[in-house]
Motif scaffolding. Structure first.
Motif, PDB file in Angstrom:
ATOM      1  N   VAL A 197     -15.150  25.383 -37.793  1.00  0.00           N
ATOM      2  CA  VAL A 197     -16.211  24.693 -38.636  1.00  0.00           C
ATOM      3  C   VAL A 197     -15.873  23.233 -38.215  1.00  0.00           C
ATOM      4  O   VAL A 197     -14.712  22.831 -38.367  1.00  0.00           O
ATOM      5  N   TYR A 198     -16.959  22.510 -37.656  1.00  0.00           N
ATOM      6  CA  TYR A 198     -16.503  21.085 -37.365  1.00  0.00           C
ATOM      7  C   TYR A 198     -17.950  20.298 -37.313  1.00  0.00           C
ATOM      8  O   TYR A 198     -18.966  20.872 -37.466  1.00  0.00           O
ATOM      9  N   TYR A 199     -17.595  18.846 -37.540  1.00  0.00           N
ATOM     10  CA  TYR A 199     -18.983  18.087 -37.393  1.00  0.00           C
ATOM     11  C   TYR A 199     -18.825  17.387 -36.157  1.00  0.00           C
ATOM     12  O   TYR A 199     -17.832  16.979 -35.291  1.00  0.00           O
ATOM     13  N   GLU A 200     -19.853  17.093 -35.612  1.00  0.00           N
ATOM     14  CA  GLU A 200     -20.375  16.333 -34.200  1.00  0.00           C
ATOM     15  C   GLU A 200     -20.834  15.134 -34.644  1.00  0.00           C
ATOM     16  O   GLU A 200     -21.970  15.196 -35.404  1.00  0.00           O
ATOM     17  N   ILE A 201     -20.547  13.893 -34.236  1.00  0.00           N
ATOM     18  CA  ILE A 201     -21.009  12.654 -34.636  1.00  0.00           C
ATOM     19  C   ILE A 201     -21.762  12.229 -33.437  1.00  0.00           C
ATOM     20  O   ILE A 201     -20.769  12.338 -32.237  1.00  0.00           O
ATOM     21  N   PHE A 202     -22.807  11.487 -33.328  1.00  0.00           N
ATOM     22  CA  PHE A 202     -23.507  11.010 -32.049  1.00  0.00           C
ATOM     23  C   PHE A 202     -24.144   9.594 -32.315  1.00  0.00           C
ATOM     24  O   PHE A 202     -24.613   9.528 -33.497  1.00  0.00           O
ATOM     25  N   ALA A 203     -23.877   8.747 -31.373  1.00  0.00           N
ATOM     26  CA  ALA A 203     -24.324   7.410 -31.207  1.00  0.00           C
ATOM     27  C   ALA A 203     -24.844   7.186 -29.780  1.00  0.00           C
ATOM     28  O   ALA A 203     -23.986   7.360 -28.792  1.00  0.00           O
ATOM     29  N   PRO A 204     -26.080   6.746 -29.525  1.00  0.00           N
ATOM     30  CA  PRO A 204     -27.201   6.555 -30.458  1.00  0.00           C
ATOM     31  C   PRO A 204     -27.436   8.029 -30.947  1.00  0.00           C
ATOM     32  O   PRO A 204     -27.096   9.177 -30.631  1.00  0.00           O
ATOM     33  N   ALA A 205     -28.249   8.056 -32.164  1.00  0.00           N
ATOM     34  CA  ALA A 205     -28.711   9.213 -32.912  1.00  0.00           C
ATOM     35  C   ALA A 205     -29.208  10.355 -31.915  1.00  0.00           C
ATOM     36  O   ALA A 205     -29.996   9.733 -30.979  1.00  0.00           O
ATOM     37  N   ARG A 206     -29.403  11.431 -32.254  1.00  0.00           N
ATOM     38  CA  ARG A 206     -29.850  12.554 -31.617  1.00  0.00           C
ATOM     39  C   ARG A 206     -30.717  13.347 -32.453  1.00  0.00           C
ATOM     40  O   ARG A 206     -30.471  14.506 -33.041  1.00  0.00           O
ATOM     41  N   PRO A 207     -31.993  12.835 -32.505  1.00  0.00           N
ATOM     42  CA  PRO A 207     -32.952  13.718 -33.425  1.00  0.00           C
ATOM     43  C   PRO A 207     -33.321  14.899 -32.772  1.00  0.00           C
ATOM     44  O   PRO A 207     -33.823  15.847 -33.437  1.00  0.00           O
ATOM     45  N   ASP A 208     -33.119  15.247 -31.520  1.00  0.00           N
ATOM     46  CA  ASP A 208     -33.307  16.525 -30.922  1.00  0.00           C
ATOM     47  C   ASP A 208     -32.371  17.609 -31.532  1.00  0.00           C
ATOM     48  O   ASP A 208     -32.533  18.971 -31.414  1.00  0.00           O
ATOM     49  N   GLN A 209     -31.255  17.126 -32.213  1.00  0.00           N
ATOM     50  CA  GLN A 209     -30.479  18.398 -33.001  1.00  0.00           C
ATOM     51  C   GLN A 209     -31.096  18.646 -34.300  1.00  0.00           C
ATOM     52  O   GLN A 209     -30.553  19.623 -35.144  1.00  0.00           O
ATOM     53  N   SER A 255     -26.252   9.949 -35.711  1.00  0.00           N
ATOM     54  CA  SER A 255     -26.487  11.665 -36.275  1.00  0.00           C
ATOM     55  C   SER A 255     -25.333  12.201 -36.471  1.00  0.00           C
ATOM     56  O   SER A 255     -24.264  11.904 -35.839  1.00  0.00           O
ATOM     57  N   ALA A 256     -25.502  13.443 -37.129  1.00  0.00           N
ATOM     58  CA  ALA A 256     -24.036  14.262 -37.338  1.00  0.00           C
ATOM     59  C   ALA A 256     -24.691  15.377 -37.623  1.00  0.00           C
ATOM     60  O   ALA A 256     -25.766  16.013 -38.031  1.00  0.00           O
ATOM     61  N   VAL A 257     -23.955  16.384 -37.039  1.00  0.00           N
ATOM     62  CA  VAL A 257     -24.379  17.918 -37.191  1.00  0.00           C
ATOM     63  C   VAL A 257     -22.970  18.546 -37.258  1.00  0.00           C
ATOM     64  O   VAL A 257     -21.870  18.510 -37.146  1.00  0.00           O
ATOM     65  N   ARG A 258     -23.312  19.569 -38.335  1.00  0.00           N
ATOM     66  CA  ARG A 258     -22.295  20.483 -39.089  1.00  0.00           C
ATOM     67  C   ARG A 258     -22.309  21.680 -38.264  1.00  0.00           C
ATOM     68  O   ARG A 258     -23.408  22.209 -38.228  1.00  0.00           O
ATOM     69  N   VAL A 259     -21.175  22.461 -37.649  1.00  0.00           N
ATOM     70  CA  VAL A 259     -21.533  23.400 -36.683  1.00  0.00           C
ATOM     71  C   VAL A 259     -20.471  24.466 -37.403  1.00  0.00           C
ATOM     72  O   VAL A 259     -19.378  24.104 -37.674  1.00  0.00           O
ATOM     73  N   VAL A 260     -20.865  25.646 -37.600  1.00  0.00           N
ATOM     74  CA  VAL A 260     -20.242  27.055 -38.051  1.00  0.00           C
ATOM     75  C   VAL A 260     -20.235  27.879 -36.606  1.00  0.00           C
ATOM     76  O   VAL A 260     -21.132  28.316 -36.566  1.00  0.00           O
ATOM     77  N   THR A 261     -18.985  28.212 -36.227  1.00  0.00           N
ATOM     78  CA  THR A 261     -18.910  29.058 -35.112  1.00  0.00           C
ATOM     79  C   THR A 261     -18.200  30.488 -35.606  1.00  0.00           C
ATOM     80  O   THR A 261     -16.981  30.386 -35.871  1.00  0.00           O
ATOM     81  N   GLU A 262     -18.635  31.600 -35.220  1.00  0.00           N
ATOM     82  CA  GLU A 262     -18.067  32.998 -35.823  1.00  0.00           C
ATOM     83  C   GLU A 262     -17.027  33.211 -34.616  1.00  0.00           C
ATOM     84  O   GLU A 262     -17.068  32.873 -33.591  1.00  0.00           O
ATOM     85  N   PRO A 263     -15.893  34.092 -34.973  1.00  0.00           N
ATOM     86  CA  PRO A 263     -14.790  34.225 -33.775  1.00  0.00           C
ATOM     87  C   PRO A 263     -15.511  34.825 -32.789  1.00  0.00           C
ATOM     88  O   PRO A 263     -14.857  35.136 -31.625  1.00  0.00           O
ATOM     89  N   ASP A 264     -16.558  35.909 -33.097  1.00  0.00           N
ATOM     90  CA  ASP A 264     -17.312  36.590 -31.912  1.00  0.00           C
ATOM     91  C   ASP A 264     -18.008  35.821 -31.370  1.00  0.00           C
ATOM     92  O   ASP A 264     -19.052  36.294 -30.466  1.00  0.00           O
TER      93      ASP A 264
END
Length: 122
Positions: A97-109, A29-38
């Motif tokens: 901004v970054y991507y997180e890749i998980f193995a095995p998959a994380r459907p909880d995301q 699975s993959a998650v795209r995360v965008v985090t603000e400076p604050d």
């Protein structure tokens, strides 16, 4: 298959000031995360039995893995071993901004997941 991230729903991330989008296959699975400076960081670590990669795209994120701190900048790749205690603990002045890749998959995301989370906290 090309993933169109702009077409995926956005939900809140693990902390105030961050959002995520996710996809999930049978084994990864993959998650795209965008985090603000604050964004609010509490430094609390967690762990799971999934291996994880962080692929840095924009800005800077500071992480801790098993009490070792490091910064990820655009183009960097960080590996989180299964069972490692880890956390994002800060971002640079422009956020991140970054991507997180998980193995095995994380459907909880995924948005709408109603099962239990694989995350464990100290």
């Amino acid at each position: 298959m090309l993933i169109d991230w702009s077409a995926l729903p956005t939900v809140g991330g693990m902390r105030a000031g961050s959002d995520r989008q996710g996809i999930c296959g049978d084994k990864i699975s993959a998650v795209r995360v965008v985090t603000e400076p604050d964004a609010e960081f509490d430094g609390k670590t967690h762990w799971h039995e999934n291996e994880q990669l962080l692929v840095m795209v924009e800005g800077m994120v500071k992480v801790t893995i098993d009490d070792r701190e490091m910064e990820a900048n655009p183009g960097d790749l960080i590996f989180f071993p299964a069972g490692s205690r880890h956390a994002a603990i800060g971002v640079g002045p422009e956020g991140a901004v970054y991507y997180e890749i998980f193995a095995p998959a994380r459907p909880d995301q995924l948005p709408g997941w109603v099962g239990s989370s694989v995350l464990r906290f100290d």
